[in-house]
Write a protein that holds these residues in place. Structure first.
Motif, PDB file in Angstrom:
ATOM      1  N   UNK A 208      59.450  18.741 -36.924  1.00  0.00           N
ATOM      2  CA  UNK A 208      60.352  18.410 -37.255  1.00  0.00           C
ATOM      3  C   UNK A 208      61.171  17.258 -37.789  1.00  0.00           C
ATOM      4  N   UNK A 209      60.653  17.643 -39.377  1.00  0.00           N
ATOM      5  CA  UNK A 209      61.542  16.910 -40.859  1.00  0.00           C
ATOM      6  C   UNK A 209      62.440  17.684 -40.449  1.00  0.00           C
ATOM      7  N   UNK A 210      63.127  19.032 -40.169  1.00  0.00           N
ATOM      8  CA  UNK A 210      63.244  19.867 -40.484  1.00  0.00           C
ATOM      9  C   UNK A 210      64.630  19.076 -39.095  1.00  0.00           C
ATOM     10  N   UNK A 211      64.260  19.014 -38.205  1.00  0.00           N
ATOM     11  CA  UNK A 211      65.395  18.945 -37.373  1.00  0.00           C
ATOM     12  C   UNK A 211      66.057  17.313 -37.598  1.00  0.00           C
ATOM     13  N   UNK A 212      65.147  16.214 -38.343  1.00  0.00           N
ATOM     14  CA  UNK A 212      65.304  14.576 -39.282  1.00  0.00           C
ATOM     15  C   UNK A 212      66.373  14.889 -40.350  1.00  0.00           C
ATOM     16  N   UNK A 213      66.221  15.673 -41.239  1.00  0.00           N
ATOM     17  CA  UNK A 213      66.601  16.295 -42.226  1.00  0.00           C
ATOM     18  C   UNK A 213      68.203  16.422 -42.046  1.00  0.00           C
ATOM     19  N   UNK A 214      68.139  17.220 -40.811  1.00  0.00           N
ATOM     20  CA  UNK A 214      69.891  18.177 -40.314  1.00  0.00           C
ATOM     21  C   UNK A 214      69.979  17.680 -39.321  1.00  0.00           C
ATOM     22  N   UNK A 215      69.645  16.165 -38.881  1.00  0.00           N
ATOM     23  CA  UNK A 215      69.916  15.548 -37.493  1.00  0.00           C
ATOM     24  C   UNK A 215      72.111  15.344 -38.510  1.00  0.00           C
ATOM     25  N   UNK A 216      72.517  14.990 -38.998  1.00  0.00           N
ATOM     26  CA  UNK A 216      73.876  14.455 -39.508  1.00  0.00           C
ATOM     27  C   UNK A 216      74.086  15.552 -39.106  1.00  0.00           C
ATOM     28  N   UNK A 217      74.211  17.086 -39.367  1.00  0.00           N
ATOM     29  CA  UNK A 217      75.055  18.023 -38.654  1.00  0.00           C
ATOM     30  C   UNK A 217      74.937  18.588 -37.030  1.00  0.00           C
ATOM     31  N   UNK A 218      73.804  18.596 -36.804  1.00  0.00           N
ATOM     32  CA  UNK A 218      74.073  17.790 -35.122  1.00  0.00           C
ATOM     33  C   UNK A 218      75.174  17.273 -34.734  1.00  0.00           C
ATOM     34  N   UNK A 219      74.573  16.285 -35.347  1.00  0.00           N
ATOM     35  CA  UNK A 219      75.738  14.684 -35.108  1.00  0.00           C
ATOM     36  C   UNK A 219      77.770  15.888 -35.152  1.00  0.00           C
ATOM     37  N   UNK A 220      77.810  15.874 -36.345  1.00  0.00           N
ATOM     38  CA  UNK A 220      78.804  16.426 -36.342  1.00  0.00           C
ATOM     39  C   UNK A 220      79.032  17.657 -35.478  1.00  0.00           C
ATOM     40  N   UNK A 221      78.661  18.536 -34.991  1.00  0.00           N
ATOM     41  CA  UNK A 221      78.834  19.314 -33.948  1.00  0.00           C
ATOM     42  C   UNK A 221      79.180  18.211 -32.051  1.00  0.00           C
ATOM     43  N   UNK A 222      77.869  17.254 -32.352  1.00  0.00           N
ATOM     44  CA  UNK A 222      78.155  16.650 -31.286  1.00  0.00           C
ATOM     45  C   UNK A 222      79.684  15.996 -31.616  1.00  0.00           C
ATOM     46  N   UNK A 223      80.132  15.566 -32.600  1.00  0.00           N
ATOM     47  CA  UNK A 223      81.080  14.231 -32.242  1.00  0.00           C
ATOM     48  C   UNK A 223      82.569  15.097 -32.283  1.00  0.00           C
ATOM     49  N   UNK A 224      82.124  16.578 -32.563  1.00  0.00           N
ATOM     50  CA  UNK A 224      83.658  17.705 -32.173  1.00  0.00           C
ATOM     51  C   UNK A 224      83.581  18.004 -30.822  1.00  0.00           C
ATOM     52  N   UNK A 225      82.254  18.462 -29.831  1.00  0.00           N
ATOM     53  CA  UNK A 225      82.419  18.309 -29.244  1.00  0.00           C
ATOM     54  C   UNK A 225      82.511  17.394 -28.379  1.00  0.00           C
ATOM     55  N   UNK A 226      82.714  16.310 -28.394  1.00  0.00           N
ATOM     56  CA  UNK A 226      83.337  14.721 -28.066  1.00  0.00           C
ATOM     57  C   UNK A 226      84.572  14.678 -27.910  1.00  0.00           C
TER      58      UNK A 226
END
Length: 267
Positions: A208-226
């Protein structure tokens, strides 16, 4: 052992003396988040000197028959940007796996931690999984830059990551002694082995804390996919800042909770 985009690692070459100037300074370690941001800023600013986008240069190299502005050119760009997004997702997954064992409050702390050695999860395959994850992220985001911007982003991130690694190695050698030297002789410093090199420990992952802490990298991936789906820069310009917002809001909140929990546990 911490690191913003690359988080902490445990490395050292017990038999090799590292020249002091190769190691990151205390200032570099404490400001690593902003230094990495500066690397990305400079990388994209290079488009002011090199006016050929990386995607266009790649298209000219492997598919020169595709005409500029054609449907095929757009399809080629979408494929390359999608591959870039997948590289960012790979980085996010590796960082999340490492942070699950190392904990977000340590990964993103400005202070250096060398009081414990983590040899679970991805740390059984490579001593620096979080720093390793910085390279696919640089390459993935770099496909949006110019030719020289792409090269600069990959090389500059690699060099800076190695400087951080060498600094942490020194601290871990001093604090962990023989156990760290044995770990270094078994587990590769950077490029991971195909199988775990040490047996699992008893540390449980905290996803849980790991996903939250690295959520910014997941969002970077989503931004590029968009961006790959729309080919509209505005979509990425709106989505990428959400990643930075996640870092400053979600990650900082997790760090604060972790420090508070640590204080309570030490009472």
């Amino acid at each position: 052992m911490s690191s913003f985009f690359l988080a902490p690692c445990r490395q050292a070459t017990a038999r090799v003396t590292t020249l002091p100037f190769l190691r990151a300074t205390k200032f570099e370690f404490e400001k690593r988040f902003w230094i990495i941001c500066a690397i990305y800023f400079v990388g994209f600013c290079l488009s002011g000197f090199d006016h050929t986008p990386f995607i266009v240069a790649l298209r000219h190299s492997i598919a020169p028959s595709i005409a500029r502005g054609s449907v095929d050119a757009d399809t080629f760009a979408r494929v390359v940007i999608t591959i870039g997004a997948l590289l960012v997702f790979l980085s996010a997954a590796l960082r999340t796996w490492g942070a699950a064992y190392l904990r977000t409050e340590i990964v993103h702390d400005t202070a250096q931690h060398s009081d414990a050695l983590v040899a679970d999860g991805p740390f059984r395959y490579t001593r620096n999984p979080l720093y390793l994850a910085n390279l696919p992220m640089a390459a993935g985001i770099g496909v949006l830059a110019s030719r020289w911007g792409f090269i600069f982003l990959v090389l500059a991130n690699w060099i800076f990551v190695y400087r951080l690694i060498l600094r942490e190695e020194k601290a871990l050698r001093l604090s962990q002694g023989e156990s760290y030297r044995a770990y270094c002789e078994t587990v590769p410093r950077f490029w991971p082995s195909l199988r775990p090199r040490v047996p699992p420990g008893n540390r449980r992952p905290q996803w849980g804390q790991a996903l939250g802490g690295e959520s910014f990298v997941w969002l970077f991936g989503l931004a590029e996919l968009l961006f790959a789906m729309t080919l509209r820069p505005l979509a990425a310009l709106i989505a990428f800042p959400l990643g930075f917002l996640a870092h400053f809001v979600i990650t900082r909140r997790i760090q604060k909770r972790g420090r508070q929990a640590g204080k309570i546990a030490s009472r």
